[in-house]
Each structure stands twice: as structure tokens, then as C-alpha cells.
Design a protein around this motif. Structure first.
Motif, PDB file in Angstrom:
ATOM      1  N   GLN A 146       8.826  17.612  55.900  1.00 17.68           N
ATOM      2  CA  GLN A 146      10.053  17.933  55.185  1.00 17.68           C
ATOM      3  C   GLN A 146      10.410  19.397  55.365  1.00 17.68           C
ATOM      4  N   ASN A 147      11.683  19.711  55.139  1.00 20.31           N
ATOM      5  CA  ASN A 147      12.144  21.085  55.365  1.00 20.31           C
ATOM      6  C   ASN A 147      11.979  21.972  54.138  1.00 20.31           C
ATOM      7  N   GLN A 148      11.584  21.414  53.013  1.00 18.78           N
ATOM      8  CA  GLN A 148      11.295  22.186  51.809  1.00 18.78           C
ATOM      9  C   GLN A 148       9.984  21.694  51.210  1.00 18.78           C
ATOM     10  N   HIS A 149       9.197  22.623  50.706  1.00 19.37           N
ATOM     11  CA  HIS A 149       7.988  22.276  49.950  1.00 19.37           C
ATOM     12  C   HIS A 149       7.087  21.343  50.751  1.00 19.37           C
ATOM     13  N   ALA A 150       6.891  21.701  52.018  1.00 18.31           N
ATOM     14  CA  ALA A 150       6.131  20.840  52.935  1.00 18.31           C
ATOM     15  C   ALA A 150       4.621  21.012  52.810  1.00 18.31           C
ATOM     16  N   ALA A 151       4.160  22.111  52.227  1.00 21.56           N
ATOM     17  CA  ALA A 151       2.730  22.417  52.209  1.00 21.56           C
ATOM     18  C   ALA A 151       1.943  21.341  51.484  1.00 21.56           C
ATOM     19  N   LYS A 152       0.874  20.902  52.113  1.00 23.99           N
ATOM     20  CA  LYS A 152      -0.029  19.936  51.498  1.00 23.99           C
ATOM     21  C   LYS A 152      -1.299  20.678  51.064  1.00 23.99           C
ATOM     22  N   SER A 153      -1.404  20.924  49.776  1.00 23.08           N
ATOM     23  CA  SER A 153      -2.611  21.540  49.231  1.00 23.08           C
ATOM     24  C   SER A 153      -3.521  20.436  48.713  1.00 23.08           C
ATOM     25  N   ILE A 154      -4.834  20.712  48.659  1.00 19.74           N
ATOM     26  CA  ILE A 154      -5.802  19.650  48.371  1.00 19.74           C
ATOM     27  C   ILE A 154      -6.840  20.110  47.350  1.00 19.74           C
ATOM     28  N   ALA A 155      -7.448  19.115  46.696  1.00 17.31           N
ATOM     29  CA  ALA A 155      -8.566  19.362  45.781  1.00 17.31           C
ATOM     30  C   ALA A 155      -9.454  18.128  45.791  1.00 17.31           C
ATOM     31  N   PHE A 156     -10.758  18.330  45.578  1.00 19.20           N
ATOM     32  CA  PHE A 156     -11.710  17.231  45.515  1.00 19.20           C
ATOM     33  C   PHE A 156     -12.171  17.034  44.083  1.00 19.20           C
ATOM     34  N   GLY A 157     -12.182  15.767  43.649  1.00 19.45           N
ATOM     35  CA  GLY A 157     -12.648  15.444  42.309  1.00 19.45           C
ATOM     36  C   GLY A 157     -13.946  14.676  42.331  1.00 19.45           C
ATOM     37  N   ASP A 158     -14.288  14.118  41.202  1.00 18.77           N
ATOM     38  CA  ASP A 158     -15.489  13.297  41.095  1.00 18.77           C
ATOM     39  C   ASP A 158     -15.302  11.992  41.865  1.00 18.77           C
ATOM     40  N   GLN A 159     -16.399  11.336  42.140  1.00 16.69           N
ATOM     41  CA  GLN A 159     -16.423  10.000  42.727  1.00 16.69           C
ATOM     42  C   GLN A 159     -15.762   9.943  44.108  1.00 16.69           C
ATOM     43  N   GLY A 160     -15.779  11.085  44.821  1.00 22.69           N
ATOM     44  CA  GLY A 160     -15.295  11.089  46.190  1.00 22.69           C
ATOM     45  C   GLY A 160     -13.795  11.014  46.352  1.00 22.69           C
ATOM     46  N   TRP A 161     -13.051  11.458  45.358  1.00 22.50           N
ATOM     47  CA  TRP A 161     -11.596  11.411  45.457  1.00 22.50           C
ATOM     48  C   TRP A 161     -11.042  12.697  46.051  1.00 22.50           C
ATOM     49  N   LEU A 162     -10.011  12.535  46.872  1.00 21.74           N
ATOM     50  CA  LEU A 162      -9.265  13.632  47.467  1.00 21.74           C
ATOM     51  C   LEU A 162      -7.854  13.612  46.882  1.00 21.74           C
ATOM     52  N   TYR A 163      -7.441  14.722  46.278  1.00 19.61           N
ATOM     53  CA  TYR A 163      -6.115  14.830  45.672  1.00 19.61           C
ATOM     54  C   TYR A 163      -5.221  15.697  46.572  1.00 19.61           C
ATOM     55  N   VAL A 164      -3.997  15.215  46.827  1.00 21.06           N
ATOM     56  CA  VAL A 164      -3.074  15.895  47.732  1.00 21.06           C
ATOM     57  C   VAL A 164      -1.735  16.108  47.038  1.00 21.06           C
TER      58      VAL A 164
END
Length: 428
Positions: A146-164
Motif C-alpha cells: 500500500q502507498n500509506q502505512h505500509a510498514a509491517k511491524s511484528i511481535a511474538f507472544g506466548d504459544q508460538g504466535w506471531l502478531y503483525v
């Protein structure tokens, strides 16, 4: 650890100069004037590296190696790896690699995860290696470009989850984006694939957005995202909308538009809805109010039903990184608290641009235990800064070193600081 694995690590350490020497933190010689920033009494900063390119987020390995995501390809790579081989806090080895540029970056279970704007990759890391030698594996693919707000930042939680984070390619879901008096789309169709946090399996290959779960919605853009291991909870800090006066000059003065809406600090639970694009948070009135684009739907939209922030900041500071401090190298009051990097505003003119700082928020029982305080400042240098391009530095990334140091990344000149505590009593 099995004997063979331990032997492999020891051999790798011996063959790579100081590669596994660990996060040595003797009496480091801090940079003159802390490398250009101001810190609280008892703290100082070492400039780890400079002129790296347009730095975004960063992460630090258990041996002290630093990995920085870049938003522009520099020296043939979109990631730069930094190593300090003599323990003085400064990187004397610098290597670029990777075929993509992006924002999100983190280390988990022997892999370096990296998030270009359209997905998430991971590199397998070997003991002693500074740069991963193999090709990256695709964890998530086909995320919206996308041309705005394209950045994908990430975080890892419990139980092997990846948040994007998947930001919305819009200011406020208008029929004509950023056009004066253009009404909002109701319901906002962008929310189907944008404007929220998606959750994926961290160790599964080639997932699409449809394979993930929309964990939370109504978030315009949350570049600042972090999992707090102390309370096993996800948090974000959202970029508020822009241009209230420019788009609705009869309803908002220039002064109101400069301060509104708030940048919002949220605790995020599955299923939460935070109200974008219908409502924004007014930090002076302490409540959510209807966006002007949706006045015609005032009887259908109830702003009070949307989740409230746990803290609010003045408008347009641009929160780009969030870190919960779990180390013990800083005084005890910092343990468990949140550091937030504000990249700085662009749309407060003719008033001075603001942000350009790192703040600290004390925490207790999963909530702020007091007001925020400025921890690092002096990045912009000019008291009446009119445009972000005139700032000397713009803080954009935060990471904690294995020794408890705080790393700060700058996107303007590509500088990395390592902040250490030098006070005699580390428990005060």
C-alpha cells in the motif's frame, strides 16, 4: 544442551573473533555529548554505528550482535548486521545482507525474523555467524502492499504466535482520501484486510493473510507493537489521524488540528475494536468523539463502545517503537515499564513539529503507574522545527541488549545509540 551442540558452539566462538564473548559491559567510554542526545542523570550513550541508511526497527542477539532493518537498500542489503569485537560498545564489523527492505525485525528460537512491507521472512542463524548464510524462509506472504502505512511491524507472544501490524492505506477511510469534505465510507471496507493486528503461527511456512486471524481491529496504524512478557499481554501505540483543519476547516482551528487527535497506547485483547475510522480519542476531553467524516452516521455510531487507551499522548508525535524493559541494569523503577520512541510529526505547521523523543511509562499490574516522562530528547535540535527533514535525528527503533542496555535507532542519519546506566546504586 547436548554435548555435540555445546562443542559446535565453542568451536564457532573460537573461530570468530569475540563472536561469543557475550555482552561485555565494562566501564564503557560514552560518546561525547552522548552522541547528540540528552538523557537523565546517571545515564549516558555510546554511538554504536552511524550512517547506516534509513534505519527502522532493530534487535539484539544474546551475544550482543545488532541487526537493523532498513527502509532503503544500502550497500546491497535491506538489513545491516553489527558486531563489537573488542567490547568498547562500538561496532567494528558491519555487514549488509537481504534482498528486501522493511521495518519489523526480531530474533526468536535461533531465527532472525524480518518483515518487508508484503510479508514476514526468517533466516536460520548458526552459532558464531554474524550474517545468516542460507536463503530466508517465507513465513507470511502476500500481505497488502500500500502507498500509506505500509510498514509491517511484528511481535511474538506466548504459544508460538506471531502478531503483525497491518495499517490502513488511508487517513480516515474517506470516499476520496485526504480530500476536503469527502465523507467516510460506512461501513469502512478497508477493515476487512487492513487497520488491525493479525495473528499467525510463528513456525509455519507460506501462510497467507487468510491463514491468519484478525486479532484486533479499528487500529489506523500501529508501528509500535510489543508483547509484554511480564503480564503476557500484547500492547500497541497507534498513530492518530491527520489533517482535521485541512479537511474540515469550519470545524477545527489550526491549533486544534495540531494537538488532535491523541496518539493512543492500547492494551490489546483478541476481538478488541478500537474505533478507527469512525471515532478518535480527544486527550483533552478524555473521551472518544465522532470523526467529522461520519457525522451523517451519528445515530448509528456509538464512540463510547470502543476500547479506551490506557494512556494518551499529544497529536502527531508519531509513535514508532514500543519496548517493555525486563533488564536489571537500569534502576529498579524502570523494570517492567514501557519505552516508546516517537518519530516526530510532519503536520502541525504552522506550529512547531513535536515528538522526536523517547519516553518512559512506569507500569504496575499491567497498567501505567504514573504519567509518561521524557527519557531521551534533543533529537530534533531546533526549538521551532517546521519540517521533519530539518531534524538532526528521528528515533524510530528500540531494543534491549542482553546486558540490559537500551538501543535506539535513528532513521534520518542511520545512527544507533546504546544507552547505559552509570549510577553507583542500580536499585534506586
Amino acid at each position: 544442551m547436548k554435548a555435540a551442540a555445546l562443542l559446535a558452539i565453542l568451536v564457532a566462538c573460537l573461530s570468530a573473533t569475540a563472536a561469543c564473548a557475550g555482552p561485555r559491559n565494562p566501564d564503557l567510554e560514552c560518546s561525547p555529548n552522548n552522541g547528540g542526545i540528552t538523557l537523565p542523570d546517571g545515564f549516558c550513550a555510546v554511538v554504536v554505528a552511524d550512517a547506516l541508511g534509513m534505519a527502522r526497527h532493530l534487535t539484539v542477539n544474546e551475544n550482543g550482535d545488532v541487526y537493523v532493518a532498513l527502509s532503503d537498500e544500502n550497500n546491497g542489503g535491506g538489513i545491516v548486521a553489527l558486531r563489537d569485537t573488542n567490547g568498547d560498545g562500538r561496532a567494528d564489523s558491519k555487514q549488509y545482507f537481504g534482498d528486501h527492505t522493511g521495518t519489523g525485525i526480531a530474533i526468536r528460537n535461533g531465527y532472525l525474523y524480518y518483515a518487508p512491507d508484503e510479508g514476514v521472512l526468517r533466516y536460520e542463524m548458526q552459532p558464531g555467524e554474524l550474517v545468516p548464510q542460507g536463503k530466508p524462509q517465507t513465513v507470511v506472504q502476500g500481505l497488502p502492499e500500500q502507498n500509506q502505512h505500509a510498514a509491517k511491524s511484528i511481535a511474538f507472544g506466548d504459544q508460538g504466535w506471531l502478531y503483525v501490524n497491518i495499517g490502513a492505506p488511508s487517513n480516515d477511510c474517506q470516499k476520496q482520501d485526504r480530500v476536503p469534505h469527502s465523507p467516510g465510507v460506512f461501513p469502512c471496507s478497508l477493515l476487512k484486510k487492513h487497520g488491525g493486528i493479525w495473528r499467525f503461527k510463528a513456525d509455519e511456512a507460506k501462510q497467507s493473510q487468510a491463514d491468519g486471524q484478525r486479532f484486533a481491529t479499528g487500529i489506523r496504524n500501529a508501528v509500535a507493537i510489543a508483547w509484554n512478557p511480564i503480564d503476557s499481554q500484547l500492547y500497541v501505540v497507534q498513530h492518530g489521524r491527520d489533517q482535521l483543519h485541512d479537511l474540515w476547516p469550519k470545524q477545527y482551528t489550526i491549533e486544534q488540528s495540531a494537538e488532535l487527535p491523541a496518539e493512543q497506547f492500547y492494551q490489546v485483547d483478541q476481538g478488541d475494536n478500537f474505533g478507527w475510522p469512525y471515532c478518535y480519542y480527544d486527550w483533552m476531553k478524555h473521551k472518544k468523539v465522532l470523526n467529522p467524516e461520519y457525522q451523517r452516521h451519528s445515530e448509528e455510531i456509538e464512540c463510547s463502545k470502543y476500547e479506551r487507551p490506557i494512556m494518551a499522548f499529544p497529536g502527531h508525535w508519531a509513535p514508532d517503537a514500543l519496548l517493555f524493559y525486563t533488564g536489571n541494569a537500569f534502576p529498579e523503577r524502570y523494570h517492567g515499564g514501557a519505552f516508546i520512541a516517537f518519530h516526530g510529526s510532519w503536520n502541525r505547521a504552522p506550529k512547531p513539529q513535536e515528538g522526536y523523543r523517547v519516553v518512559f511509562v512506569p507500569f504496575k499490574d499491567g497498567k501505567p503507574a504514573g504519567n509518561y516522562e521524557t527519557f531521551a530528547h534533543g533529537f530534533k535540535k531546533q526549538d521551532k522545527l517546521a519540517a521533519p527533514d530539518n531534524a538532526e535525528f528521528r528515533p524510530v527503533g528500540l531494543a534491549q541488549g542482553p546486558d540490559g542496555s537500551l538501543y535506539i535507532a535513528d532513521s534520518h542519519q542511520g545512527r544507533i545509540w546504546r544507552v547505559i546506566y552509570t549510577g553507583e546504586d542500580k536499585q534506586k
